[in-house]
Design an enzyme around this catalytic site. Structure first.
Site, PDB file in Angstrom:
ATOM      1  CB  CYS A  88      -7.042   3.004  -5.314  1.00  0.00           C
ATOM      2  SG  CYS A  88      -7.840   3.343  -3.721  1.00  0.00           S
ATOM      3  CG  HIS A 193      -4.068   6.843  -5.090  1.00  0.00           C
ATOM      4  ND1 HIS A 193      -4.966   6.842  -6.131  1.00  0.00           N
ATOM      5  CD2 HIS A 193      -4.788   6.574  -3.969  1.00  0.00           C
ATOM      6  CE1 HIS A 193      -6.176   6.587  -5.666  1.00  0.00           C
ATOM      7  NE2 HIS A 193      -6.098   6.426  -4.352  1.00  0.00           N
ATOM      8  CD  GLU A 195      -2.785   8.182  -8.809  1.00  0.00           C
ATOM      9  OE1 GLU A 195      -3.931   8.285  -8.330  1.00  0.00           O
ATOM     10  OE2 GLU A 195      -2.151   7.103  -8.822  1.00  0.00           O
TER      11      GLU A 195
END
Length: 213
Positions: A88, A193, A195
């Site tokens: 990001c 993202h 994750e």
């Protein structure tokens, strides 16, 4: 293998730590994932991850405000060629400059600027938040096996505009194409993202851990 997630006061540090630890465990490679604001630990790590959430200038101030951190990143990434992943705003900080609320100098690892996301379709809102399709535009080991059309999670109002087309590795569309993955050499960055992108994101993280640039 050691994986350092840089703590400079911005980013989803714990969710990133958990995702990388899970990928490392499932990969069977062993090693350690840790969050740190210590430049010496970053310089010594085998892999470096720079997350980031918020405005470019604020994140830049936090990173450059950590005594010795930018120098440690340069030593590990530029001089020693350690694999680096920006997430990001962490990806955006790889640019030469960010144009969010003024002009702010980035790390300068990739030529280009971070500019406002301006969708051509008024139905596409800013910030761009949620799941969106990903399309690879170049072959890269970190994108191996992911194919096209997988959905990943974005939260952003600005985009990286690379100065060289060859540095854009994957794109997405939100009222117009934008760079979703950029990189060259031993550095790579995702606007989304990983994750938070479930199995698709975990595969990308596993690929990054296996990557030998």
């Amino acid at each position: 293998m050691t994986v350092a997630i840089v703590d400079y006061g911005s980013g989803n540090l714990r969710s990133a730590e958990k995702a990388f630890a899970r990928a490392l465990d499932e990969n069977g490679g062993g090693g350690r994932v840790f969050v740190t604001s210590d430049p010496d630990e970053v310089a010594a790590a085998d892999r470096i991850v720079l997350p980031g959430v918020g405005a470019f200038g604020d994140c830049r101030s936090g990173l450059f405000g950590l005594d010795g951190m930018v120098e440690a990143l340069a030593e590990a990434v530029t001089d020693r060629g350690r694999p680096f992943l920006g997430i990001c705003v962490g990806m955006q900080l790889m640019a030469e400059r960010g144009l969010e609320h003024g002009v702010h100098e980035g790390l300068g690892w990739l030529p280009g600027s971070v500019v406002a996301l301006e969708p051509g379709d008024p139905a596409c809102k800013v910030p761009h938040m949620g799941w969106n399709g990903l399309s690879a535009v170049a072959d890269h080991p970190v994108l191996a096996g992911l194919g096209n059309g997988g959905y990943v999670y974005f939260v952003h109002s600005y985009r990286f505009a690379p100065a060289e087309d060859g540095h854009m590795l994957a794109e997405s569309d939100h009222g117009g194409r934008f760079a979703a993955v950029v990189g060259r050499g031993n550095v790579i960055g995702t606007q989304f993202h990983p994750e938070k992108s479930q199995l698709y994101g975990l595969r990308l993280i596993a690929n990054f851990l296996d990557w030998r640039p």
